[in-house]
Design a protein around this motif. Structure first.
Motif, mmCIF file in Angstrom:
data_model
loop_
_atom_site.group_PDB
_atom_site.id
_atom_site.type_symbol
_atom_site.label_atom_id
_atom_site.label_comp_id
_atom_site.label_asym_id
_atom_site.label_seq_id
_atom_site.Cartn_x
_atom_site.Cartn_y
_atom_site.Cartn_z
ATOM 1 N N SER A 14 0.690 -1.050 0.129
ATOM 2 C CA SER A 14 -0.028 0.172 -0.143
ATOM 3 C C SER A 14 0.834 1.213 -0.134
ATOM 4 C CB SER A 14 -1.048 -0.055 1.284
ATOM 5 O OG SER A 14 -0.136 -0.129 2.605
ATOM 6 N N ASP A 15 0.265 2.345 -0.395
ATOM 7 C CA ASP A 15 1.198 3.587 -0.495
ATOM 8 C C ASP A 15 0.893 4.136 0.765
ATOM 9 O OD1 ASP A 15 -1.657 4.767 -0.706
ATOM 10 O OD2 ASP A 15 -1.347 5.161 -2.647
ATOM 11 N N VAL A 16 1.503 5.710 0.969
ATOM 12 C CA VAL A 16 1.456 6.477 2.063
ATOM 13 C C VAL A 16 0.067 6.617 2.639
ATOM 14 C CG1 VAL A 16 3.791 7.210 2.046
ATOM 15 C CG2 VAL A 16 1.862 8.474 1.072
ATOM 16 N N SER A 17 -1.022 6.940 1.598
ATOM 17 C CA SER A 17 -2.327 7.149 2.037
ATOM 18 C C SER A 17 -3.189 5.830 2.235
ATOM 19 C CB SER A 17 -3.146 7.997 0.938
ATOM 20 O OG SER A 17 -3.072 7.036 -0.201
ATOM 21 N N GLU A 18 -2.398 4.598 2.584
ATOM 22 C CA GLU A 18 -2.958 3.181 2.603
ATOM 23 C C GLU A 18 -3.897 2.687 1.635
ATOM 24 O OE1 GLU A 18 -4.172 2.622 6.754
ATOM 25 O OE2 GLU A 18 -2.448 3.766 7.547
ATOM 26 N N GLU A 19 -3.794 3.150 0.482
ATOM 27 C CA GLU A 19 -4.450 2.743 -0.490
ATOM 28 C C GLU A 19 -3.545 1.611 -1.276
ATOM 29 O OE1 GLU A 19 -6.155 5.258 -3.757
ATOM 30 O OE2 GLU A 19 -6.146 6.822 -2.243
#
Length: 115
Positions: A14-19
């Protein structure tokens, strides 16, 4: 462990925005073998083989691995059927790389101009 990739099954990056980051697509000629194989498991195995060895990836050469993946297993190869990379496969990949590089160049130029 023989089937270490199974421990990573069900996990996603996941990326930093938790997507959740979409997993990449493997070529159609690359097919997994073994218990509970999935594209995510195969992707983990291929990525690991690429990072831990400089040897070419050819897949499991023995047909016996399809019946019982515990026998005649080449542990230096991921659990996938033997495959062949054609010149056409290489050409398509080169085109994809060039297209992505062009998009990156345009994005970087737009960023520079906006400053």
């Amino acid at each position: 462990q023989l089937f270490w990739e199974k421990r990573l099954q069900g996990l996603s990056a996941s990326d930093v925005s938790e997507e959740i980051i979409k997993s990449m697509e493997l070529p159609k000629g690359l097919q997994g073998v073994g218990p509970g194989n999935s594209t995510d498991t195969l992707l983990s195995a291929v990525a690991s083989a690429l990072h831990t060895s400089s040897a070419p990836i050819t897949g499991q050469m023995s047909a016996a691995v399809e019946k019982n993946p515990g026998i005649w297993l080449n542990t230096s190869q991921p659990l996938c059927k033997a495959f062949l990379v054609t010149d056409e496969d290489i050409r398509k990949q080169e085109e994809r790389v060039q297209a992505v590089r062009k998009k990156l160049e345009e994005a970087l130029l737009a960023d520079i101009l906006s400053r």
